[in-house]
Design a protein around this motif. Structure first.
Motif: not given
Length: 187
Positions: A72-85
């Motif tokens: 990810g590059s900053g706030w907020p970041t959403l990460i799907y299933d600890l794989e895709k940000a």
């Protein structure tokens, strides 16, 4: 259905992030199957040095660590299933589409049933059973989430100082991200 696929949405956020409440509102507004098949975990980071809900990996707050680890590059970041940000608050329709596509691309092959929860001193003990339709390696971890945490002077979703879905404790296996437990088919 014997098993259903839930998507873990790890919302990297902070009480000092002015853009973070918009992502919270979008996630609260998910509808239909997307809403029914998600688990949201708010992972707070010590952005601007004043988040009382942040946890640490060594000297780095977990939110910042996860943003960096998953690209990810900053706030907020959403990460799907600890794989895709995905960085930013995004659009609800795009997030719903991503959730549904992940459910199609990675159908459920296992189910977890919590059989007991006990507090012993400062230790939470959770016993669970896992059943798999295919067998193989599975990553398992446990998170304790709290709703209704209060911090005034930050940017909460409803501007009321209340924060929900806050990860307040994680199993050691969570911080390893992948711990690979082998489960037999139908076992």
């Amino acid at each position: 259905e014997v098993y259903h696929r839930n998507i873990g949405l790890f919302k990297c956020t902070s009480v000092s992030c002015v853009a973070c409440p918009s992502l919270g509102k979008i996630l609260n507004g998910l509808t239909g199957e997307a809403a029914e098949h998600t688990v949201v975990l708010a992972i707070h980071g010590n952005f601007r040095g004043r988040d009382p809900f942040s946890m640490y990996v060594g000297d780095t707050d977990l939110g910042s660590y996860m943003i960096s680890y998953f690209g990810g590059s900053g706030w907020p970041t959403l990460i799907y299933d600890l794989e895709k940000a995905e960085t930013g608050s995004g659009q609800g329709s795009v997030i719903e589409s991503n959730i549904m596509q992940r459910r199609l691309d990675h159908p459920a092959t296992c189910g977890i049933k919590v059989t007991s929860v006990a507090v012993e001193g400062t230790t939470l003990k959770v016993k669970a059973s896992l059943k798999s339709s295919e067998g193989g390696e599975y990553d398992m971890a446990c998170a304790v989430l709290r709703d209704g945490l209060v911090f005034n002077g930050g940017y909460s979703m409803n501007d009321d100082g209340v924060y929900n879905e806050v990860a307040v404790n994680l199993s050691e296996s969570f911080l390893g991200f992948y711990n690979g437990e082998t489960v037999e088919k139908d076992g």
